[in-house]
Write an enzyme that holds these catalytic residues in place. Sequence first.
Site, PDB file in Angstrom:
ATOM      1  N   GLY A   1     -35.520   5.965 -24.091  1.00  0.00           N
ATOM      2  CA  GLY A   1     -34.089   5.730 -24.194  1.00  0.00           C
ATOM      3  C   GLY A   1     -33.738   4.397 -23.570  1.00  0.00           C
ATOM      4  O   GLY A   1     -34.450   3.898 -22.695  1.00  0.00           O
TER       5      GLY A   1
ATOM      6  N   GLN B   1     -28.140  -1.718 -19.819  1.00  0.00           N
ATOM      7  CA  GLN B   1     -29.455  -2.072 -19.272  1.00  0.00           C
ATOM      8  C   GLN B   1     -29.935  -3.424 -19.783  1.00  0.00           C
ATOM      9  O   GLN B   1     -30.848  -4.008 -19.209  1.00  0.00           O
ATOM     10  CB  GLN B   1     -30.492  -1.008 -19.610  1.00  0.00           C
ATOM     11  CG  GLN B   1     -30.255   0.304 -18.886  1.00  0.00           C
ATOM     12  CD  GLN B   1     -31.333   1.305 -19.234  1.00  0.00           C
ATOM     13  OE1 GLN B   1     -31.203   2.059 -20.190  1.00  0.00           O
ATOM     14  NE2 GLN B   1     -32.409   1.294 -18.464  1.00  0.00           N
TER      15      GLN B   1
ATOM     16  N   CYS C   1     -36.807   5.374 -15.323  1.00  0.00           N
ATOM     17  CA  CYS C   1     -35.802   4.523 -15.948  1.00  0.00           C
ATOM     18  C   CYS C   1     -36.391   3.130 -16.132  1.00  0.00           C
ATOM     19  O   CYS C   1     -37.059   2.616 -15.230  1.00  0.00           O
ATOM     20  CB  CYS C   1     -34.566   4.467 -15.054  1.00  0.00           C
ATOM     21  SG  CYS C   1     -33.230   3.451 -15.702  1.00  0.00           S
ATOM     22  N   LEU C   2     -36.131   2.525 -17.295  1.00  0.00           N
ATOM     23  CA  LEU C   2     -36.656   1.184 -17.546  1.00  0.00           C
ATOM     24  C   LEU C   2     -36.055   0.150 -16.598  1.00  0.00           C
ATOM     25  O   LEU C   2     -36.655  -0.894 -16.364  1.00  0.00           O
ATOM     26  CB  LEU C   2     -36.407   0.779 -19.009  1.00  0.00           C
ATOM     27  CG  LEU C   2     -37.132   1.645 -20.047  1.00  0.00           C
ATOM     28  CD1 LEU C   2     -36.756   1.218 -21.460  1.00  0.00           C
ATOM     29  CD2 LEU C   2     -38.644   1.588 -19.855  1.00  0.00           C
TER      30      LEU C   2
ATOM     31  N   HIS D   1     -29.103  11.243 -19.436  1.00  0.00           N
ATOM     32  CA  HIS D   1     -29.519  10.091 -18.623  1.00  0.00           C
ATOM     33  C   HIS D   1     -28.887   8.809 -19.184  1.00  0.00           C
ATOM     34  O   HIS D   1     -28.330   8.000 -18.434  1.00  0.00           O
ATOM     35  CB  HIS D   1     -31.055  10.011 -18.639  1.00  0.00           C
ATOM     36  CG  HIS D   1     -31.632   8.827 -17.951  1.00  0.00           C
ATOM     37  ND1 HIS D   1     -32.347   8.933 -16.777  1.00  0.00           N
ATOM     38  CD2 HIS D   1     -31.635   7.505 -18.266  1.00  0.00           C
ATOM     39  CE1 HIS D   1     -32.760   7.721 -16.406  1.00  0.00           C
ATOM     40  NE2 HIS D   1     -32.327   6.845 -17.302  1.00  0.00           N
ATOM     41  N   GLU D   2     -28.974   8.639 -20.510  1.00  0.00           N
ATOM     42  CA  GLU D   2     -28.437   7.416 -21.126  1.00  0.00           C
ATOM     43  C   GLU D   2     -26.913   7.386 -21.069  1.00  0.00           C
ATOM     44  O   GLU D   2     -26.316   6.336 -20.832  1.00  0.00           O
ATOM     45  CB  GLU D   2     -28.933   7.269 -22.569  1.00  0.00           C
ATOM     46  CG  GLU D   2     -30.446   7.156 -22.712  1.00  0.00           C
ATOM     47  CD  GLU D   2     -31.099   6.092 -21.832  1.00  0.00           C
ATOM     48  OE1 GLU D   2     -30.465   5.055 -21.541  1.00  0.00           O
ATOM     49  OE2 GLU D   2     -32.255   6.289 -21.421  1.00  0.00           O
TER      50      GLU D   2
ATOM     51  N   HIS E   1     -25.737   6.071 -17.890  1.00  0.00           N
ATOM     52  CA  HIS E   1     -25.742   4.597 -17.821  1.00  0.00           C
ATOM     53  C   HIS E   1     -24.409   4.022 -18.305  1.00  0.00           C
ATOM     54  O   HIS E   1     -23.905   3.047 -17.739  1.00  0.00           O
ATOM     55  CB  HIS E   1     -26.869   4.008 -18.686  1.00  0.00           C
ATOM     56  CG  HIS E   1     -28.189   3.933 -18.015  1.00  0.00           C
ATOM     57  ND1 HIS E   1     -28.419   3.182 -16.884  1.00  0.00           N
ATOM     58  CD2 HIS E   1     -29.376   4.502 -18.331  1.00  0.00           C
ATOM     59  CE1 HIS E   1     -29.690   3.298 -16.525  1.00  0.00           C
ATOM     60  NE2 HIS E   1     -30.288   4.101 -17.381  1.00  0.00           N
TER      61      HIS E   1
END
Length: 173
Positions: free
Chosen positions: A46, A51, A95-96, A137-138, A141
Amino acid sequence: MSLRSILLHPDSRLKKVCDPIDSVTPEIGKLAEDMLETMYEAPGIGLAAPQIGVMQRLFVMDCVKDEDTAQQPMVLINPEILWTSEERKSYEEGCLSIPDQFAEVSRPASVRMRWLGLDGKTHEEEFDQLWATCAQHELDHLNGKLFIDYLGPMKRQMITRKMEKLKRDRARG
């Protein structure tokens, strides 16, 4: 398509609430393509627009991990949760924007979401398992929240210090 740079925590843009997208334009389509390419390359399941420094309510996800199964890329514009299950599930999240850091986070096991697709139409679907975790999660963000915000202050500070060191190390090149 082009790869985009992923912001690393701590970055103030990761803590901001994103703006809704007024309409699906070719630019939004290009952004979604770039985000999917960036997500797959990372590799991740994701990626939310903030991000990569784009403060708009859009995220992409694909939770297919089996190499023998076709990819299922999804683009969710202006997503919202309509319903969450009472049952909760813990999953070790990463997380990226916080590379190589993982922690157990408990979230509703299933969610029903509504969003605008690249086709300009409203979509609605129920997600469970990893898809539910990823979607929540996304969406976090887009609301300026990171998975580490669910952790205790000691663990959160420890991860933040590691990320500050990683950013310093990368800056030195």
